[in-house]
Write a protein that holds these residues in place. Structure first.
Motif, PDB file in Angstrom:
ATOM      1  N   ALA A 156     -13.608 -52.712  16.234  1.00 25.88           N
ATOM      2  CA  ALA A 156     -14.024 -54.077  16.557  1.00 25.88           C
ATOM      3  C   ALA A 156     -12.808 -54.968  16.802  1.00 25.88           C
ATOM      4  N   GLY A 164     -17.109 -46.947  22.484  1.00 26.67           N
ATOM      5  CA  GLY A 164     -17.254 -45.527  22.784  1.00 26.67           C
ATOM      6  C   GLY A 164     -17.191 -44.684  21.541  1.00 26.67           C
ATOM      7  N   THR A 170     -16.078 -40.271  20.404  1.00 25.39           N
ATOM      8  CA  THR A 170     -15.586 -38.981  20.895  1.00 25.39           C
ATOM      9  C   THR A 170     -16.715 -38.167  21.534  1.00 25.39           C
ATOM     10  N   VAL A 213     -19.748 -56.007  23.108  1.00 29.29           N
ATOM     11  CA  VAL A 213     -19.231 -54.879  23.884  1.00 29.29           C
ATOM     12  C   VAL A 213     -19.983 -54.716  25.213  1.00 29.29           C
ATOM     13  N   LYS A 244     -12.629 -46.934   9.776  1.00 28.85           N
ATOM     14  CA  LYS A 244     -11.840 -47.069  11.013  1.00 28.85           C
ATOM     15  C   LYS A 244     -10.572 -47.836  10.692  1.00 28.85           C
TER      16      LYS A 244
HETATM   17  P1  AMP Z   1     -14.198 -41.867  17.288  1.00 27.87           P
HETATM   18  O1  AMP Z   1     -15.102 -40.964  16.573  1.00 27.87           O
HETATM   19  O2  AMP Z   1     -12.792 -41.819  16.831  1.00 27.87           O
HETATM   20  O3  AMP Z   1     -14.391 -41.561  18.690  1.00 27.87           O
HETATM   21  O4  AMP Z   1     -14.665 -43.334  17.014  1.00 27.87           O
HETATM   22  C1  AMP Z   1     -15.888 -43.828  17.486  1.00 27.87           C
HETATM   23  C2  AMP Z   1     -16.312 -44.988  16.668  1.00 27.87           C
HETATM   24  O5  AMP Z   1     -15.437 -46.097  16.843  1.00 27.87           O
HETATM   25  C3  AMP Z   1     -17.660 -45.521  17.033  1.00 27.87           C
HETATM   26  O6  AMP Z   1     -18.696 -44.740  16.477  1.00 27.87           O
HETATM   27  C4  AMP Z   1     -17.603 -46.947  16.497  1.00 27.87           C
HETATM   28  O7  AMP Z   1     -17.913 -46.960  15.120  1.00 27.87           O
HETATM   29  C5  AMP Z   1     -16.130 -47.307  16.673  1.00 27.87           C
HETATM   30  N1  AMP Z   1     -15.894 -48.168  17.838  1.00 27.87           N
HETATM   31  C6  AMP Z   1     -15.444 -47.833  19.052  1.00 27.87           C
HETATM   32  N2  AMP Z   1     -15.313 -48.918  19.840  1.00 27.87           N
HETATM   33  C7  AMP Z   1     -15.710 -49.976  19.101  1.00 27.87           C
HETATM   34  C8  AMP Z   1     -15.817 -51.384  19.335  1.00 27.87           C
HETATM   35  N3  AMP Z   1     -15.453 -51.932  20.486  1.00 27.87           N
HETATM   36  N4  AMP Z   1     -16.266 -52.152  18.323  1.00 27.87           N
HETATM   37  C9  AMP Z   1     -16.622 -51.630  17.142  1.00 27.87           C
HETATM   38  N5  AMP Z   1     -16.538 -50.320  16.860  1.00 27.87           N
HETATM   39  C10 AMP Z   1     -16.081 -49.500  17.820  1.00 27.87           C
END
Ligand code: AMP
Ligand code: MCA
Length: 504
Positions: A281, A303, A305, A324, A404
Motif C-alpha cells: 500500500a 498485483g 505473484t 488501485v 509485507k
Molecule cells: P507477492 O506475493 O509478493 O506477489 O505480493 C502480493 C501481495 O502484495 C498482494 O496479495 C497484496 O497483499 C500486496 N499488494 C500488492 N500491491 C499492493 C497495493 N498496491 N496495495 C496494497 N497491497 C498490495
C-alpha cells in the motif's frame, strides 16, 4: 537462426529490434542481437548434447544486468523452467529452493559459487559458472510450445514454507501485454531498474515489459538512493517503478540536501512520462509528498505473484490516492462475500478474486494447495477490497500471518518455525507492525526458556544465518506468556498490541 525455435513470444519479438539497445549495466550497453546470441550459447551449454531440457528446473543466481537476462532466456530457449534465486538468501533458503524444485542444473555468477558449490555437490546437481555458459558453442535449439512451464517464483503465504508459483510462457505473455497496453510502453521508453529479480515486480513489470517493447532497461546492481537520484539527473529516462519504501527513501534523501540541489533533483524527476508504485500500500502522504517534490502523480497498481498485475489506476485519467484503480486489460476481477457470492454494489467489502490468462498454472508439486486457491475457476487472492466511485481500494489481507515489509511478502509462520530452533526460545509469535518506512516491520514476541536471556541484536545475528535479511525480526518483546484465546490459540491481534504499548 533455426525458425522452429522461435516460439517464445518475448524472445521472438527481440528479432524485430536486433540493433536497438536492450540492457544497460555496469559493463555498458547491450543490444537485442547480443541478447539473442548470448542466450543461444547459454542454451547450448545447458543442453550439453540433449535435444530439449523438457521442463528441467534450472535455478540461477546472477546479479542484475545483461548476464541475468541472457541466462534467463537461455534456460527458456533450452526448454527449461527458470528459477531465479534471491541474491541475499542464506544457504538454508537457497537449499530449500534446490530441494523443492528438484533442480537439475544451477547457473551462478562466480561470486555465488562458494555458497552454491557445497549445496549442489551434496545434491548431485550440475553447477555451471556464468563464465562457462557464455563461451561459443554451436547447437540446434528445440521448439518451445508457449503453453509450457517457463518460471517458478517462490512466494510466502499462509503455509510455513514458501510455495513455488508456476507460470507458463502464455501466462507471462498475458501479464506483459496487459501492461504494455495499459501503460502504453513504446520502443523509445527507457526504464531505470532497481528491483530484485526474483519477484514479479522486477521480472515482469520492469524487465520483461521493457524487452517486449524494444525499450531500454538500465539496471542497477541494487537500490541506492544517491545513485538513483544521480541517474534521474544524468540519464534520458522515461519510466520508473518501485515499492513504497523506495519512494520513502528517495523523499528522505531529497529532504536531506541543500535547497539548490533539491531544485535540480526535482527538475530531474519532472521529466518522466510515468512513475509507478506497487507491491504494498502506498501511503497517501507519500503519494502527495512525491507529487510536491517531482510533480509526478504516482500510478498505484495491485498485483500478486500468482496473477501478475490485476488492478491499476489509469495512465490517462484520475489517479486516485489510496486506491488501485480498475481491472487491467484481459484481467477479470470480482469481489465476493464470506459465502462466496459475488458482490454487486459499491461500498461493500469483499475478497478479491481474479480470472484470466494471466493467472498462474499451479503451485509446484502442491496439487492440494492449488485446488484450495481456486473457487469456480477464480483465483482467491486473500486480499480484501471495496469499490468506491469505480475505484478499488485495498482494505488488507484475510490472513494475519502474511506480512509485507519493504514490498517483500513474508510468512509469520515461517519465521516462527525458525525462531523456535533458537536455544533460548520456548515459544514465540511473529506479527507485522505498522512502520512508516517499511509498511510493516517483522516483530517477535517470545517466551524464554528458564534462566535464558535474549536481545534483539543477538536474535538478529543468529537468525541471519537461517533467514533472508528482510525476514529478520526488527522488534522483540519478551513476555511471560503469549496471549491466547479460550481454545489455547495465540491471538495475533493481542500480540500486535504488545508492540503498540511499548514500541520495539
Ligand atoms: P507477492 O506475493 O509478493 O506477489 O505480493 C502480493 C501481495 O502484495 C498482494 O496479495 C497484496 O497483499 C500486496 N499488494 C500488492 N500491491 C499492493 C497495493 N498496491 N496495495 C496494497 N497491497 C498490495
Ligand atoms: C532490508 N532490511 C529490511 C528489509 N530489507 N528490514 C525490514 N524489511 C525489509 N524488507 C534491512 C536490512 O537487512 C538492513 O538491516 C536495513 O534494513 C537496511 O538495509 P538496506 O540494505 O539499506 O535495505 P535495502 O537492501 O536497500 O532494501 C530496501 C529495499 C528492498 C530496496 C526497499 O527491501 C527492496 O528491494 N524491496 C523490493 C521488494 C520487491 O521487489 N517486492 C516485490 C514482490 P541491517 O542493517 O540490520 O542488516 S512481487 C509483488 O509483491 C507483487 C507481484 C507486486 O504487486 O509487485
Amino acid at each position: 537462426m533455426n525458425q522452429r525455435e522461435l516460439s517464445i513470444p518475448l524472445i521472438e519479438r527481440a528479432e524485430g529490434h536486433r540493433e536497438r539497445v536492450a540492457i544497460i549495466d555496469r559493463e555498458g550497453e547491450h543490444s537485442y542481437a547480443a541478447l539473442l546470441e548470448a542466450s543461444a550459447r547459454v542454451a547450448g551449454h545447458l543442453l550439453a548434447g540433449a535435444e530439449d531440457l523438457q521442463e528441467a528446473r534450472v535455478t540461477f543466481m546472477v546479479p542484475p544486468g545483461f548476464q541475468y537476462v541472457a541466462v534467463q532466456w537461455g534456460i527458456w530457449r533450452a526448454g527449461g523452467i527458470a528459477v531465479p534465486h534471491c541474491l541475499t538468501h542464506p544457504p538454508r533458503e537457497l537449499d530449500y529452493v534446490l530441494e523443492d524444485t528438484g533442480a537439475q542444473l544451477v547457473v551462478a555468477h562466480p561470486e555465488y559459487l562458494p555458497v552454491l558449490a557445497p549445496l549442489t555437490r551434496q545434491r548431485g546437481i550440475r553447477l555451471l559458472s556464468t563464465e562457462a555458459v557464455f563461451s561459443p558453442i554451436q547447437c540446434a535449439l528445440p521448439s518451445i510450445d508457449p503453453a509450457r512451464r517457463a518460471m517458478i517464483l517462490y512466494t510466502s503465504g499462509t503455509t510455513s514454507r514458501p510455495k513455488g508459483v508456476v507460470l507458463t510462457h502464455n501466462n507471462l505473455t498475458a501479464q506483459i501485454t496487459s501492461l504494455i497496453q495499459a501503460w502504453a510502453w513504446v520502443p523509445e521508453d527507457h526504464i531505470l531498474h532497481v528491483l530484485p529479480l526474483h519477484h514479479t515486480h522486477g521480472i515482469v513489470n520492469a524487465l520483461c515489459c521493457a524487452l517486449w517493447a524494444g525499450a531500454r532497461c538500465e539496471m542497477l546492481p541494487r537500490f541506492d538512493e544517491v545513485e538513483v537520484w544521480r541517474r534521474f539527473q544524468e540519464r534520458p529516462l522515461t519510466l520508473f517503478m518501485a515499492v513504497p519504501t523506495i519512494y520513502v527513501r528517495l523523499i528522505r534523501y531529497w529532504e536531506s540536501v541543500p535547497a539548490e540541489q533539491q531544485q535540480a533533483l526535482s527538475a530531474a524527476g519532472r521529466k518522466f512520462r510515468l512513475m509507478v508504485s506497487g507491491s504494498a500500500a502506498l501511503p497517501v502522504q507519500v503519494f502527495r509528498r512525491w507529487q510536491d517534490i517531482t510533480g509526478q502523480v504516482l500510478l498505484e497498481r495491485y498485483g500478486m505473484t500468482e496473477i501478475g498485475m490485476a488492478l491499476s489506476n489509469p495512465l490517462h485519467g484520475e489517479r486516485r490516492p489510496g486506491t488501485v484503480g480498475q481491472p487491467l486489460p484481459g484481467v477479470s476481477v470480482r469481489l465476493v462475500d464470506e459465502t462466496g457470492t459475488p458482490i454487486q454494489q459499491e461500498g461493500v467489502p469483499g475478497e478479491i478474486q481474479v480470472k484470466g490468462p494471466n493467472v498462474f498454472l499451479e503451485y509446484w508439486q502442491r496439487p492440494d494447495a492449488t485446488r484450495q486457491a481456486f473457487r469456480d475457476g477464480w483465483f482467491c487472492t486473500g486480499d480484501m477490497a471495496v469499490v468506491e466511485q469505480g475505484y478499488y481500494r485495498i482494505l488488507g489481507r484475510k490472513s494475519v500471518d502474511i506480512i509485507k515489509t519493504g514490498g517483500y511478502k513474508v510468512s509469520a509462520l515461517e519465521i516462527e518455525d525458525v525462531l523456535r530452533e533458537h536455544p533460548a526460545i520456548a515459544e514465540c509469535a511473529v506479527v507485522g507492525i505498522p512502520d512508516p518506512e517499511w509498511g510493516e516491520r517483522v516483530a517477535a514476541a517470545v517466551v524464554l526458556r528458564p534462566s535464558q536471556t535474549l536481545t534483539l541484536e543477538t536474535l538478529k545475528a543468529w537468525a541471519r544465518q537461517h533467514l533472508a535479511p528482510y525476514k529478520l525480526p526488527r522488534a522483540l518483546k519478551i513476555v511471560r506468556s503469549l496471549p491466547r484465546n479460550a481454545l489455547g490459540k495465540v491471538t495475533k491481534p493481542a500480540v500486535k498490541d504488545l508492540f503498540s504499548e511499548q514500541p520495539g
